[in-house]
Design an enzyme around this catalytic site. Structure first.
Site, PDB file in Angstrom:
ATOM      1  N   HIS A  38       0.837  -1.206   0.000  1.00 12.18           N
ATOM      2  CA  HIS A  38       0.000   0.000   0.000  1.00 12.18           C
ATOM      3  C   HIS A  38       0.875   1.260   0.000  1.00 12.18           C
ATOM      4  CE1 HIS A  38      -2.683  -2.909   2.278  1.00 12.18           C
ATOM      5  NE2 HIS A  38      -3.502  -2.524   1.329  1.00 12.18           N
ATOM      6  N   ARG A 188      -4.077 -10.097   4.178  1.00 19.64           N
ATOM      7  CA  ARG A 188      -4.559 -11.427   4.589  1.00 19.64           C
ATOM      8  C   ARG A 188      -3.419 -12.352   5.018  1.00 19.64           C
ATOM      9  NH1 ARG A 188      -8.932 -10.406   0.591  1.00 19.64           N
ATOM     10  NH2 ARG A 188     -10.869 -10.506   1.775  1.00 19.64           N
TER      11      ARG A 188
HETATM   12  P1  AMP Z   1      -6.498  -3.664  -0.314  1.00 22.43           P
HETATM   13  O1  AMP Z   1      -6.334  -2.842   0.922  1.00 22.43           O
HETATM   14  O2  AMP Z   1      -6.058  -5.082  -0.160  1.00 22.43           O
HETATM   15  O3  AMP Z   1      -7.856  -3.518  -0.964  1.00 22.43           O
HETATM   16  O4  AMP Z   1      -5.469  -3.067  -1.366  1.00 22.43           O
HETATM   17  C1  AMP Z   1      -5.493  -1.697  -1.692  1.00 22.43           C
HETATM   18  C2  AMP Z   1      -4.608  -1.468  -2.880  1.00 22.43           C
HETATM   19  O5  AMP Z   1      -3.272  -1.885  -2.597  1.00 22.43           O
HETATM   20  C3  AMP Z   1      -5.052  -2.271  -4.121  1.00 22.43           C
HETATM   21  O6  AMP Z   1      -4.903  -1.465  -5.259  1.00 22.43           O
HETATM   22  C4  AMP Z   1      -4.088  -3.412  -4.115  1.00 22.43           C
HETATM   23  O7  AMP Z   1      -3.886  -3.976  -5.401  1.00 22.43           O
HETATM   24  C5  AMP Z   1      -2.830  -2.759  -3.605  1.00 22.43           C
HETATM   25  N1  AMP Z   1      -1.911  -3.764  -3.073  1.00 22.43           N
HETATM   26  C6  AMP Z   1      -2.196  -4.687  -2.121  1.00 22.43           C
HETATM   27  N2  AMP Z   1      -1.119  -5.477  -1.914  1.00 22.43           N
HETATM   28  C7  AMP Z   1      -0.142  -5.039  -2.753  1.00 22.43           C
HETATM   29  C8  AMP Z   1       1.198  -5.465  -3.024  1.00 22.43           C
HETATM   30  N3  AMP Z   1       1.755  -6.483  -2.391  1.00 22.43           N
HETATM   31  N4  AMP Z   1       1.888  -4.776  -3.955  1.00 22.43           N
HETATM   32  C9  AMP Z   1       1.321  -3.727  -4.626  1.00 22.43           C
HETATM   33  N5  AMP Z   1       0.077  -3.295  -4.409  1.00 22.43           N
HETATM   34  C10 AMP Z   1      -0.655  -3.943  -3.497  1.00 22.43           C
END
Ligand code: AMP
Length: 280
Positions: A38, A188
């Site tokens: 993030h 997760r």
């Molecule tokens: P989430 O909080 O899981 O909904 O993720 C929010 C944003 O962070 C989304 O655009 C995800 O694709 C991105 N994201 C989550 N994990 C990663 C990662 N390991 N590398 C790059 N972007 C990520």
């Protein structure tokens, strides 16, 4: 100094100030439990824009009835600290009622790209994502919005919805940030016990081996079944999919040709891990 707002009206007052100062705006939507993936999105947004807004909202519409909405990790104080340290200006953290007031009746459905991969086993998921992302984009109207390639299908669905609905925002994809053993960072991953976390390291390893085999021109039909059995041997229980797809259409392809990408979703016990790697 990071400012936190919880109402759309306050978010709009801040973006109006930024616009009056001719400042470009980058938006980084998240569900919190932040990690370096993030923060990399936020850092990219800082490089391209004068102002950066992060959002924190655990969106119930993208969780199925038997999924982990209630258990999803939440720590706003820690998240806000991290965002402040990377220089984010504003955190929009609405409550449920602000995003989905009583009698909320609208949903955004993206066809085609959602009828494959995660869309098959999580039928509610992309509708929930498309609806909340459309709202967040219209609430803040940034110049650019940042999404991770870790959720590659989601990134393509968002690109499509922004194009189809003429939402005037540039969507920027950011490469996946990984742990030292190659496991894609994910909120997760916190569900994994130390032993399960160790097992999870097999996923990027098997993905990279499989990518090399596909890149050599071997057909998916012979390579993917053996990769699946290696995943099972490494401790993965259910495999929702392991597919070689065209990264534009997300449709399966028989032999790697540009632009091909390998996609996986697999469970360790109840924890579902997804990943993808470019093949060509
Ligand atoms: P989430 O909080 O899981 O909904 O993720 C929010 C944003 O962070 C989304 O655009 C995800 O694709 C991105 N994201 C989550 N994990 C990663 C990662 N390991 N590398 C790059 N972007 C990520």
């Amino acid at each position: 100094m990071l400012e936190v707002v919880r109402k759309v009206a306050d978010l709009r007052a801040k973006t109006a100030q930024y616009r009056a100062a001719h400042a470009s705006i980058g938006l980084v939507p998240t569900m919190g439990a932040l990690h370096d993936g993030h923060l990399t999105l936020a850092r990219s947004a800082k490089l391209d824009n004068v102002r950066v807004i992060a959002t924190l909202f655990v969106n119930p519409k993208q969780f199925g009835p038997r999924e982990d909405f209630a258990a999803y990790p939440r720590d706003e104080v820690a998240d806000a600290g991290m965002l402040e340290r990377v220089g984010v200006d504003l955190l929009f953290a609405p409550d449920l009622e602000e995003m989905y007031p009583e009698n909320f009746s609208t949903s955004v459905a993206v066809g085609g790209l959602t009828q494959t991969l995660c869309g098959l086993t999580r039928p509610h998921f992309f509708g929930g994502v498309a609806t909340v992302v459309t709202k967040l984009l219209l609430q803040s109207l940034p110049d650019r919005a940042y999404f991770g390639e870790k959720d590659f299908q989601q990134l393509q669905v968002i690109r499509r919805l922004v194009r189809d609905l003429n939402i005037p925002v540039a969507i920027v994809g950011v490469p996946t940030i990984r742990e030292s053993d190659g496991l894609a960072m994910s909120s997760r991953n916190a569900y994994l016990s130390p032993a399960q976390r160790k097992m999870a390291g097999a996923l990027p390893q098997i993905m990279q081996e499989t990518v090399a085999e596909l890149r050599a021109g071997n057909p998916a039909a012979t390579i993917l079944p053996s990769a699946k059995s290696r995943l099972h041997k490494a401790g993965f229980d259910r495999i929702d999919y392991l597919e070689l797809c065209d990264e534009q259409t997300l449709q399966p392809i028989a032999i790697a040709r540009p632009p091909a990408r390998l996609f996986v979703a697999a469970f360790i016990d109840k924890t579902r891990l997804i990943d993808n790697w470019p093949v060509i």
